[in-house]
Design a protein around this motif. Sequence first.
Motif, PDB file in Angstrom:
ATOM      1  N   PRO A  24      -6.009  21.346 -37.823  1.00  0.00           N
ATOM      2  CA  PRO A  24      -4.860  20.663 -38.381  1.00  0.00           C
ATOM      3  C   PRO A  24      -5.056  19.183 -38.644  1.00  0.00           C
ATOM      4  CG  PRO A  24      -4.530  21.094 -36.057  1.00  0.00           C
ATOM      5  CD  PRO A  24      -5.797  21.782 -36.465  1.00  0.00           C
ATOM      6  N   ASP A  25      -6.061  18.556 -38.106  1.00  0.00           N
ATOM      7  CA  ASP A  25      -6.232  17.130 -38.334  1.00  0.00           C
ATOM      8  C   ASP A  25      -7.349  16.840 -39.325  1.00  0.00           C
ATOM      9  OD1 ASP A  25      -8.437  17.703 -36.836  1.00  0.00           O
ATOM     10  OD2 ASP A  25      -8.158  16.087 -35.405  1.00  0.00           O
ATOM     11  N   ALA A  26      -7.811  17.852 -40.044  1.00  0.00           N
ATOM     12  CA  ALA A  26      -8.858  17.713 -41.048  1.00  0.00           C
ATOM     13  C   ALA A  26     -10.151  17.168 -40.454  1.00  0.00           C
ATOM     14  CB  ALA A  26      -8.393  16.864 -42.226  1.00  0.00           C
ATOM     15  N   THR A  27     -10.400  17.417 -39.202  1.00  0.00           N
ATOM     16  CA  THR A  27     -11.657  17.035 -38.566  1.00  0.00           C
ATOM     17  C   THR A  27     -12.251  18.297 -37.948  1.00  0.00           C
ATOM     18  OG1 THR A  27     -10.802  14.860 -38.026  1.00  0.00           O
ATOM     19  CG2 THR A  27     -12.740  15.593 -36.812  1.00  0.00           C
ATOM     20  N   ILE A  28     -13.472  18.629 -38.341  1.00  0.00           N
ATOM     21  CA  ILE A  28     -14.085  19.848 -37.814  1.00  0.00           C
ATOM     22  C   ILE A  28     -15.596  19.659 -37.751  1.00  0.00           C
ATOM     23  CG2 ILE A  28     -14.367  21.043 -40.024  1.00  0.00           C
ATOM     24  CD1 ILE A  28     -13.419  23.576 -38.481  1.00  0.00           C
ATOM     25  N   ALA A  86      -2.376  20.691 -46.988  1.00  0.00           N
ATOM     26  CA  ALA A  86      -2.842  21.884 -47.698  1.00  0.00           C
ATOM     27  C   ALA A  86      -4.267  22.190 -47.267  1.00  0.00           C
ATOM     28  CB  ALA A  86      -2.800  21.666 -49.209  1.00  0.00           C
ATOM     29  N   PRO A  87      -4.656  23.473 -47.272  1.00  0.00           N
ATOM     30  CA  PRO A  87      -6.021  23.830 -46.903  1.00  0.00           C
ATOM     31  C   PRO A  87      -7.019  23.524 -48.021  1.00  0.00           C
ATOM     32  CG  PRO A  87      -4.675  25.805 -47.244  1.00  0.00           C
ATOM     33  CD  PRO A  87      -3.801  24.634 -47.477  1.00  0.00           C
ATOM     34  N   VAL A  88      -8.200  23.108 -47.612  1.00  0.00           N
ATOM     35  CA  VAL A  88      -9.341  22.925 -48.513  1.00  0.00           C
ATOM     36  C   VAL A  88     -10.535  23.557 -47.811  1.00  0.00           C
ATOM     37  CG1 VAL A  88     -10.909  21.272 -49.601  1.00  0.00           C
ATOM     38  CG2 VAL A  88      -8.449  20.782 -49.530  1.00  0.00           C
ATOM     39  N   THR A  89     -11.243  24.417 -48.510  1.00  0.00           N
ATOM     40  CA  THR A  89     -12.425  25.068 -47.950  1.00  0.00           C
ATOM     41  C   THR A  89     -13.674  24.475 -48.577  1.00  0.00           C
ATOM     42  OG1 THR A  89     -11.204  27.106 -47.543  1.00  0.00           O
ATOM     43  CG2 THR A  89     -13.612  27.278 -47.616  1.00  0.00           C
ATOM     44  N   LEU A  90     -14.591  24.020 -47.732  1.00  0.00           N
ATOM     45  CA  LEU A  90     -15.880  23.488 -48.182  1.00  0.00           C
ATOM     46  C   LEU A  90     -16.933  24.560 -47.961  1.00  0.00           C
ATOM     47  CD1 LEU A  90     -15.764  19.959 -46.481  1.00  0.00           C
ATOM     48  CD2 LEU A  90     -15.034  20.584 -48.804  1.00  0.00           C
ATOM     49  N   GLY A 104     -24.522  28.452 -46.737  1.00  0.00           N
ATOM     50  CA  GLY A 104     -23.596  29.572 -46.837  1.00  0.00           C
ATOM     51  C   GLY A 104     -22.372  29.456 -45.957  1.00  0.00           C
ATOM     52  N   GLU A 105     -22.374  28.534 -45.030  1.00  0.00           N
ATOM     53  CA  GLU A 105     -21.217  28.380 -44.154  1.00  0.00           C
ATOM     54  C   GLU A 105     -20.031  27.824 -44.931  1.00  0.00           C
ATOM     55  OE1 GLU A 105     -19.741  26.433 -39.970  1.00  0.00           O
ATOM     56  OE2 GLU A 105     -21.772  26.035 -40.638  1.00  0.00           O
ATOM     57  N   THR A 106     -18.841  28.294 -44.588  1.00  0.00           N
ATOM     58  CA  THR A 106     -17.611  27.740 -45.144  1.00  0.00           C
ATOM     59  C   THR A 106     -16.767  27.197 -44.005  1.00  0.00           C
ATOM     60  OG1 THR A 106     -16.438  29.841 -45.056  1.00  0.00           O
ATOM     61  CG2 THR A 106     -17.585  29.319 -47.121  1.00  0.00           C
ATOM     62  N   VAL A 107     -16.083  26.107 -44.281  1.00  0.00           N
ATOM     63  CA  VAL A 107     -15.225  25.466 -43.297  1.00  0.00           C
ATOM     64  C   VAL A 107     -13.909  25.136 -43.986  1.00  0.00           C
ATOM     65  CG1 VAL A 107     -14.940  23.444 -41.823  1.00  0.00           C
ATOM     66  CG2 VAL A 107     -17.183  24.487 -42.059  1.00  0.00           C
ATOM     67  N   THR A 108     -12.799  25.536 -43.371  1.00  0.00           N
ATOM     68  CA  THR A 108     -11.482  25.238 -43.932  1.00  0.00           C
ATOM     69  C   THR A 108     -10.844  24.102 -43.159  1.00  0.00           C
ATOM     70  OG1 THR A 108     -11.184  27.517 -44.652  1.00  0.00           O
ATOM     71  CG2 THR A 108      -9.196  26.182 -44.456  1.00  0.00           C
ATOM     72  N   LEU A 109     -10.398  23.098 -43.902  1.00  0.00           N
ATOM     73  CA  LEU A 109      -9.718  21.941 -43.339  1.00  0.00           C
ATOM     74  C   LEU A 109      -8.258  21.985 -43.746  1.00  0.00           C
ATOM     75  CD1 LEU A 109     -12.141  19.274 -44.867  1.00  0.00           C
ATOM     76  CD2 LEU A 109     -12.406  20.394 -42.667  1.00  0.00           C
ATOM     77  N   ILE A 110      -7.379  21.453 -42.943  1.00  0.00           N
ATOM     78  CA  ILE A 110      -5.999  21.246 -43.338  1.00  0.00           C
ATOM     79  C   ILE A 110      -5.894  19.749 -43.641  1.00  0.00           C
ATOM     80  CG2 ILE A 110      -3.566  21.371 -42.664  1.00  0.00           C
ATOM     81  CD1 ILE A 110      -5.029  24.086 -43.066  1.00  0.00           C
ATOM     82  N   VAL A 111      -5.701  19.441 -44.922  1.00  0.00           N
ATOM     83  CA  VAL A 111      -5.805  18.066 -45.403  1.00  0.00           C
ATOM     84  C   VAL A 111      -4.403  17.498 -45.672  1.00  0.00           C
ATOM     85  CG1 VAL A 111      -6.755  16.595 -47.222  1.00  0.00           C
ATOM     86  CG2 VAL A 111      -8.060  18.582 -46.398  1.00  0.00           C
ATOM     87  N   PRO A 112      -4.089  16.339 -45.107  1.00  0.00           N
ATOM     88  CA  PRO A 112      -2.803  15.706 -45.375  1.00  0.00           C
ATOM     89  C   PRO A 112      -2.649  15.350 -46.856  1.00  0.00           C
ATOM     90  CG  PRO A 112      -3.887  14.675 -43.494  1.00  0.00           C
ATOM     91  CD  PRO A 112      -4.896  15.581 -44.141  1.00  0.00           C
ATOM     92  N   VAL A 113      -1.431  15.520 -47.369  1.00  0.00           N
ATOM     93  CA  VAL A 113      -1.105  15.133 -48.743  1.00  0.00           C
ATOM     94  C   VAL A 113      -0.423  13.770 -48.672  1.00  0.00           C
ATOM     95  CG1 VAL A 113       0.244  15.689 -50.808  1.00  0.00           C
ATOM     96  CG2 VAL A 113      -0.806  17.525 -49.472  1.00  0.00           C
TER      97      VAL A 113
END
Length: 158
Positions: free
Chosen positions: A30-34, A137-141, A146-155
């Motif tokens: 939830p804090d866009a840090t992973i 909103a979610p953003v997936t990198l 091949g790894e994917t990481v989903t962040l919840i990014v503040p608008v």
Amino acid sequence: MTRLLLVTTAALIVAACSDAKTALPDDATPDATITASASSAVTISDAYMLPPLIGRNVGAAFFVATNDGVTDARIISASSPVADTVELHTHTMTDGVMAMREVDGIDIPAGGSVVLEPGSLHLMMFGMAVAEGQTDAPVTLTYADGETVTLIVPVRSR
């Protein structure tokens, strides 16, 4: 297993201290840090997105990617349910004219950081639609490994 425990614990602590009302995907933070894998040494921080200007449907997202590992990492794509298409972009200056250009990847050197910011590298979000009052909103990198990481990014509002 340890990574899952750490990510889950961090997410619970942040959620307890947050007023966010968005349900999170299981692999999101939830804090866009992973911390991801190459990619497991890459930390994404200070993320935010700017919604489209009124009458437009193009927005952008920005963050800092820090690689504490010994191996270079590379982001090769991104996606979000709030945009039809997300492209990796940069700004270039040619003959005194600033232009945005799509890039095929964003390299994060081992032991280094890359800043995605206005006027530089960024995620360009086409067909973007953010509901009024939406705070994140979610953003997936997707990384080259091949790894994917989903962040919840503040608008952020404009």
